[in-house]
Design a protein around this motif. Structure first.
Motif, PDB file in Angstrom:
ATOM      1  N   LEU A  36       0.822  -1.205   0.000  1.00 62.18           N
ATOM      2  CA  LEU A  36       0.000   0.000   0.000  1.00 62.18           C
ATOM      3  C   LEU A  36       0.858   1.259   0.000  1.00 62.18           C
ATOM      4  O   LEU A  36       0.328   2.369   0.098  1.00 62.18           O
ATOM      5  CB  LEU A  36      -0.911   0.013   1.235  1.00 62.18           C
ATOM      6  N   ARG A  45      -4.337   5.390  -3.199  1.00 60.94           N
ATOM      7  CA  ARG A  45      -4.115   4.672  -1.939  1.00 60.94           C
ATOM      8  C   ARG A  45      -5.418   4.306  -1.245  1.00 60.94           C
ATOM      9  O   ARG A  45      -5.519   3.234  -0.644  1.00 60.94           O
ATOM     10  CB  ARG A  45      -3.205   5.495  -1.026  1.00 60.94           C
ATOM     11  N   LEU A  49      -6.377   0.405  -0.406  1.00 60.98           N
ATOM     12  CA  LEU A  49      -6.767  -0.095   0.911  1.00 60.98           C
ATOM     13  C   LEU A  49      -8.107  -0.822   0.833  1.00 60.98           C
ATOM     14  O   LEU A  49      -8.266  -1.924   1.390  1.00 60.98           O
ATOM     15  CB  LEU A  49      -6.834   1.058   1.908  1.00 60.98           C
ATOM     16  N   ARG A  53      -8.729  -4.831   1.488  1.00 59.38           N
ATOM     17  CA  ARG A  53      -9.693  -5.310   2.485  1.00 59.38           C
ATOM     18  C   ARG A  53     -10.659  -6.316   1.857  1.00 59.38           C
ATOM     19  O   ARG A  53     -10.987  -7.342   2.471  1.00 59.38           O
ATOM     20  CB  ARG A  53     -10.467  -4.128   3.072  1.00 59.38           C
ATOM     21  N   VAL A  68       1.904  -1.385   4.969  1.00 57.74           N
ATOM     22  CA  VAL A  68       0.994  -0.251   5.084  1.00 57.74           C
ATOM     23  C   VAL A  68       1.686   1.023   4.605  1.00 57.74           C
ATOM     24  O   VAL A  68       2.914   1.114   4.565  1.00 57.74           O
ATOM     25  CB  VAL A  68       0.491  -0.084   6.534  1.00 57.74           C
ATOM     26  N   HIS A  69       0.880   1.991   4.278  1.00 52.89           N
ATOM     27  CA  HIS A  69       1.415   3.314   3.937  1.00 52.89           C
ATOM     28  C   HIS A  69       1.589   4.171   5.181  1.00 52.89           C
ATOM     29  O   HIS A  69       2.587   4.886   5.315  1.00 52.89           O
ATOM     30  CB  HIS A  69       0.488   4.015   2.943  1.00 52.89           C
ATOM     31  N   ASP A  73      -3.658   3.167   8.462  1.00 50.38           N
ATOM     32  CA  ASP A  73      -4.193   2.044   7.684  1.00 50.38           C
ATOM     33  C   ASP A  73      -4.452   0.819   8.561  1.00 50.38           C
ATOM     34  O   ASP A  73      -5.281  -0.035   8.214  1.00 50.38           O
ATOM     35  CB  ASP A  73      -3.199   1.619   6.595  1.00 50.38           C
ATOM     36  N   SER A  76      -8.020  -0.791  10.076  1.00 48.91           N
ATOM     37  CA  SER A  76      -8.978  -1.343   9.121  1.00 48.91           C
ATOM     38  C   SER A  76      -8.521  -2.669   8.523  1.00 48.91           C
ATOM     39  O   SER A  76      -9.268  -3.298   7.770  1.00 48.91           O
ATOM     40  CB  SER A  76      -9.235  -0.334   7.993  1.00 48.91           C
TER      41      SER A  76
END
Length: 268
Positions: A36, A45, A49, A53, A68-69, A73, A76
């Motif tokens: 991400l 982005r 995400l 998901r 993750v970014h 993030d 979630s």
């Protein structure tokens, strides 16, 4: 820890390309990393995400990590059945781990060290919390921070993170990606260098890199034969001894030989 159970190939796939992620899941990689961060344009982005998901709402056939970014993030993602671990970029202090642990609901964490200060804090980060299951370098950012070339200019930080992982009783670090997906000879040479420095396995950005990485990190037939000879001799005689060809064998040599044979089990 048994080297035969540790992943050797880790394949990145962009989170905003669920079709590419699905292909990565069928590529034969030991671990798939849904990215991400760097692989996703800023304006995509949010979609990345959401797509991640949706994809990880179900269990997956191979272990899936998400890089993750941003810390935001994490909440979630943590309850997704298809997610095994989080890779967290730009971790600099052990206190960063405390913040991540609060958000990650006990998921295994793999901090990425991407600047000089992070390398200086490598052991503190590695031991910050039991949720830390491994550490690795983000070599492109680190090379830019240090103003060095990525080929040999990072050998000291590489050794530093290998030592920190060992001191923290974590698995050996995984090498960072090789950015040229066409030059497989250069990839093989780079993997050989990483193996000599104490890394185990490597991240990839294209499936064609996976066989090269696996071959580079598995012992050769000559290495296996030499290790078998060492272990066999140690079973006959305790303590230090010399083999017929003049090689000296002590307890440390036997440990190294058994590690080679454990990795060799993956060749079957």
């Amino acid at each position: 820890m048994n080297p035969s159970t540790l992943p050797l190939t880790w394949l990145y796939a962009p989170g905003d390309r669920p079709d590419v992620v699905r292909k990565a899941l069928a590529s034969g990689a030991d671990v798939v990393i849904v990215d991400l961060e760097d692989a996703v344009a800023p304006d995509r982005r949010a979609y990345a995400l959401a797509a991640t998901r949706e994809l990880l709402a179900d269990p997956q056939p191979v272990p899936v990590h998400v890089r993750v970014h941003a810390f935001r993030d994490i909440p979630s993602l943590v309850s997704l059945p298809g997610l095994v671990a989080l890779r967290v970029p730009k971790v600099t202090h052990a206190t960063d781990i405390a913040r991540i642990v609060e958000l990650s609901a006990g998921l295994p964490l793999y901090p990425l060290l991407e600047n000089a200060l992070a390398v200086e804090h490598a052991y503190a980060i590695a031991t910050a919390h039991p949720s830390v299951h491994g550490i690795a370098l983000g070599e492109a950012d680190l090379a830019a921070d240090l103003g060095v070339r990525e080929d040999r200019g990072l050998d000291w930080p590489r050794s530093r993170v290998v030592v920190a992982a060992r001191a923290a009783a974590l698995p050996p670090p995984v090498q960072s990606v090789h950015p040229d997906v066409r030059d497989l000879d250069a990839l093989a040479a780079s993997c050989a260098r990483g193996r000599a420095l104490g890394f185990l396995g490597r991240a990839a950005i294209h499936p064609r890199q996976l066989p090269v990485i696996e071959r580079a990190y598995l012992p050769t037939s000559d290495e296996i034969a030499a290790a078998e000879e060492v272990v066999k001799a140690a079973e006959v005689q305790d303590g230090a001894l010399a083999l017929p060809d003049g090689r000296f064998v002590d307890a440390a040599v036997v440990v190294r030989a058994r590690r080679v044979l454990a990795l060799a089990a993956r060749r079957a």
